[in-house]
Design an enzyme around this catalytic site. Structure first.
Site, PDB file in Angstrom:
ATOM      1  N   SER A   1       0.890  -1.105  -0.064  1.00  0.00           N
ATOM      2  CA  SER A   1      -0.045   0.078   0.122  1.00  0.00           C
ATOM      3  C   SER A   1       0.992   1.282   0.071  1.00  0.00           C
ATOM      4  O   SER A   1       1.787   1.237   0.663  1.00  0.00           O
ATOM      5  CB  SER A   1      -1.012  -0.180   1.425  1.00  0.00           C
ATOM      6  OG  SER A   1      -1.267   1.146   1.692  1.00  0.00           O
TER       7      SER A   1
ATOM      8  N   TYR B   1      -1.101  -0.042  10.556  1.00  0.00           N
ATOM      9  CA  TYR B   1      -1.369  -0.917   9.156  1.00  0.00           C
ATOM     10  C   TYR B   1      -0.126  -0.556   8.271  1.00  0.00           C
ATOM     11  O   TYR B   1       0.104  -1.555   7.823  1.00  0.00           O
ATOM     12  CB  TYR B   1      -2.797  -0.324   8.748  1.00  0.00           C
ATOM     13  CG  TYR B   1      -2.845  -0.774   7.162  1.00  0.00           C
ATOM     14  CD1 TYR B   1      -2.974  -2.212   6.881  1.00  0.00           C
ATOM     15  CD2 TYR B   1      -3.031   0.259   6.063  1.00  0.00           C
ATOM     16  CE1 TYR B   1      -3.029  -2.289   5.609  1.00  0.00           C
ATOM     17  CE2 TYR B   1      -3.187  -0.266   5.010  1.00  0.00           C
ATOM     18  CZ  TYR B   1      -3.057  -1.508   4.619  1.00  0.00           C
ATOM     19  OH  TYR B   1      -3.415  -1.955   3.127  1.00  0.00           O
TER      20      TYR B   1
ATOM     21  N   LYS C   1       2.489  -3.339   6.712  1.00  0.00           N
ATOM     22  CA  LYS C   1       2.739  -3.466   5.219  1.00  0.00           C
ATOM     23  C   LYS C   1       4.231  -3.531   4.749  1.00  0.00           C
ATOM     24  O   LYS C   1       4.826  -4.410   3.851  1.00  0.00           O
ATOM     25  CB  LYS C   1       2.103  -2.763   4.275  1.00  0.00           C
ATOM     26  CG  LYS C   1       0.370  -3.023   4.334  1.00  0.00           C
ATOM     27  CD  LYS C   1       0.325  -4.471   3.566  1.00  0.00           C
ATOM     28  CE  LYS C   1      -1.022  -5.219   3.453  1.00  0.00           C
ATOM     29  NZ  LYS C   1      -1.304  -6.210   2.886  1.00  0.00           N
TER      30      LYS C   1
HETATM   31  N1  UFG Z   1     -12.508  10.573   4.206  1.00  0.00           N
HETATM   32  C1  UFG Z   1     -13.352  11.305   4.597  1.00  0.00           C
HETATM   33  N2  UFG Z   1     -14.685  11.003   5.335  1.00  0.00           N
HETATM   34  C2  UFG Z   1     -15.094   9.873   5.186  1.00  0.00           C
HETATM   35  C3  UFG Z   1     -14.196   9.051   4.675  1.00  0.00           C
HETATM   36  C4  UFG Z   1     -12.931   9.274   4.168  1.00  0.00           C
HETATM   37  O1  UFG Z   1     -13.296  12.687   4.780  1.00  0.00           O
HETATM   38  O2  UFG Z   1     -16.168   9.182   5.665  1.00  0.00           O
HETATM   39  C5  UFG Z   1     -11.373  11.076   3.768  1.00  0.00           C
HETATM   40  C6  UFG Z   1     -10.149  10.557   4.495  1.00  0.00           C
HETATM   41  O3  UFG Z   1      -9.855  11.206   5.511  1.00  0.00           O
HETATM   42  C7  UFG Z   1      -9.189  10.356   3.336  1.00  0.00           C
HETATM   43  C8  UFG Z   1      -9.989  10.293   2.015  1.00  0.00           C
HETATM   44  O4  UFG Z   1     -11.412  10.276   2.282  1.00  0.00           O
HETATM   45  O5  UFG Z   1      -8.672  11.586   3.462  1.00  0.00           O
HETATM   46  C9  UFG Z   1     -10.002   8.796   1.575  1.00  0.00           C
HETATM   47  O6  UFG Z   1     -10.265   7.984   2.707  1.00  0.00           O
HETATM   48  P1  UFG Z   1     -10.484   6.432   2.366  1.00  0.00           P
HETATM   49  O7  UFG Z   1     -11.004   5.852   3.709  1.00  0.00           O
HETATM   50  O8  UFG Z   1     -11.431   6.135   1.433  1.00  0.00           O
HETATM   51  O9  UFG Z   1      -9.086   5.887   2.091  1.00  0.00           O
HETATM   52  P2  UFG Z   1      -7.618   5.783   2.635  1.00  0.00           P
HETATM   53  O10 UFG Z   1      -6.955   6.792   1.984  1.00  0.00           O
HETATM   54  O11 UFG Z   1      -7.923   6.126   4.281  1.00  0.00           O
HETATM   55  O12 UFG Z   1      -7.328   4.503   2.737  1.00  0.00           O
HETATM   56  C10 UFG Z   1      -7.347   3.649   1.540  1.00  0.00           C
HETATM   57  C11 UFG Z   1      -7.398   2.020   2.023  1.00  0.00           C
HETATM   58  C12 UFG Z   1      -6.338   1.611   2.787  1.00  0.00           C
HETATM   59  C13 UFG Z   1      -5.093   2.176   1.872  1.00  0.00           C
HETATM   60  C14 UFG Z   1      -5.160   3.489   1.488  1.00  0.00           C
HETATM   61  C15 UFG Z   1      -4.082   4.077   0.705  1.00  0.00           C
HETATM   62  O13 UFG Z   1      -8.336   1.794   2.879  1.00  0.00           O
HETATM   63  O14 UFG Z   1      -6.063   0.258   2.891  1.00  0.00           O
HETATM   64  O15 UFG Z   1      -6.284   3.718   1.024  1.00  0.00           O
HETATM   65  O16 UFG Z   1      -4.009   5.536   0.527  1.00  0.00           O
HETATM   66  F1  UFG Z   1      -3.780   1.631   2.522  1.00  0.00           F
END
Ligand code: UFG
Length: 323
Positions: free
Chosen positions: A117, A141, A145
């Site tokens: 990731s 996490y 990885k």
């Molecule tokens: N976000 C919000 N509100 C929400 C959900 C997400 O503002 O309800 C924002 C988060 O703060 C972040 C962005 O949207 O800035 C993307 O969030 P996601 O939860 O969709 O994805 P992440 O970037 O946190 O994580 C995902 C996968 C991980 C992986 C990562 C790599 O879940 O397993 O992408 O960036 F490692």
């Protein structure tokens, strides 16, 4: 015919990859504990319900199917959850990989694709992020990885193993035919939650932080369509046996902010996304986007579905159960 043992093949990226493997004449053998996977996503080969922490079950599966390659998706992958349960993350993700490598060596399977990731980069000094950027993960996490990558490199140096490590950026969207979907429980990802908010199937979308030093104050991410990720795994299977071991970014090289995703959801669905504004979420870097040139060069990686509109359209269609 190539047979591929797909751990976590009942999950989101795993099931899309099994579909792509089968479309390219390969047989996916899914090994999944169904903790977060779905048995109805397994349609292109056998399903062995088993846990990667169960060495005997892994050995039995390798001995029975003698796979040519392994694609190892099975992992816990919620950044937030990893802060509350770090030992569970290390046990599952790190010990699970060790078990798989031991089963491979014991049974003579030489080829593995490992899901990693972009979280291993932590907060990057510069973007886009090349593969040789500093690796300083900021969550358990992400660290799990990074340990997995290092363990696989050590294992390959002392055994006859070939590997491709994929560092996914933000997997999103769903199979364009609507046959598969993104179905997480709990759902924490931006795209499905924004769609659910727009269609009143879920609460207003909380925006985690509005004061980042980004174009509009919200985080920016590199959204890559899950079917494009799946295609990269197909390419990697043929790459594996002929080439040197490698770690590759899988992203588009472009970033979209959380608010840009919200606007795209509003355009595609024709409905407003109700929002609430909240604090930053722990473990969220402000901006992540890939330098994808190495995967483009080595695997001919050319995302076909990863423009934001197609990501949202396919995600929306699959969430409505159409297609
Ligand atoms: N976000 C919000 N509100 C929400 C959900 C997400 O503002 O309800 C924002 C988060 O703060 C972040 C962005 O949207 O800035 C993307 O969030 P996601 O939860 O969709 O994805 P992440 O970037 O946190 O994580 C995902 C996968 C991980 C992986 C990562 C790599 O879940 O397993 O992408 O960036 F490692």
């Amino acid at each position: 015919m190539t047979s591929v043992l797909v751990t976590g093949g009942a999950g989101y990226i795993g099931s899309h990859t099994c579909m792509a493997l089968a479309a390219n004449g390969m047989t996916p053998i899914v090994f999944d504990n169904l903790f977060r996977g779905h048995a109805d996503f397994v349609r292109w080969g056998p399903l062995i319900v088993g846990d990667i922490l169960d060495q005997a079950a892994l050995n039995d599966t390798f001995a029975r199917y003698r796979p040519d390659a392994v694609i190892h998706f099975a992992a816990l992958a919620y950044v937030g959850e990893s802060f509350s349960n770090p030992m569970t993350y290390y046990k599952n993700n790190v010990s699970g990989l060790v078990n798989i490598i031991e089963a491979m060596v014991k049974n003579g399977t030489q080829n593995i694709i490992l899901s990693s990731s972009c979280t291993i980069y932590g907060i990057p000094d510069t973007v886009p992020i090349p593969e040789n950027a500093p690796q300083r993960p900021i969550s358990p996490y992400g660290r799990s990885k990074l340990f997995c990558e290092q363990i696989l490199k050590d294992a390959a140096a002392s055994n006859d193993l070939n590997f491709v490590i994929f560092r996914y950026f933000n997997a999103s969207g769903a199979d364009a035919s609507g046959d598969l979907s993104e179905r997480h429980d709990p759902e924490t990802h931006l795209v499905p939650l924004a769609i659910d908010a727009a269609t009143n199937e879920g609460p207003a979308l909380p925006i985690f932080g509005s004061d980042y030093a980004t174009t509009d104050g919200t985080c920016e991410r590199d959204f890559i369509h899950v079917s494009d990720l799946a295609s990269a795994h197909v390419e990697a299977i043929s790459y594996l046996s002929k080439n040197a071991n490698i770690a590759l970014n899988l992203g588009t090289g472009r970033a979209h902010s959380v608010l840009q995703v919200v606007s795209a959801v509003e355009r595609v669905t024709g409905r407003p996304v109700p929002l609430t504004w909240g604090p930053r979420r722990p473990g969220d870097p402000p901006i992540l986007f890939s330098d994808p040139t190495l995967a483009q060069r080595l695997l001919r990686f050319r995302p076909k579905y990863s423009d934001l509109e197609t990501i949202i359209e396919t995600a929306w269609r699959s969430r409505r159960g159409q297609g």
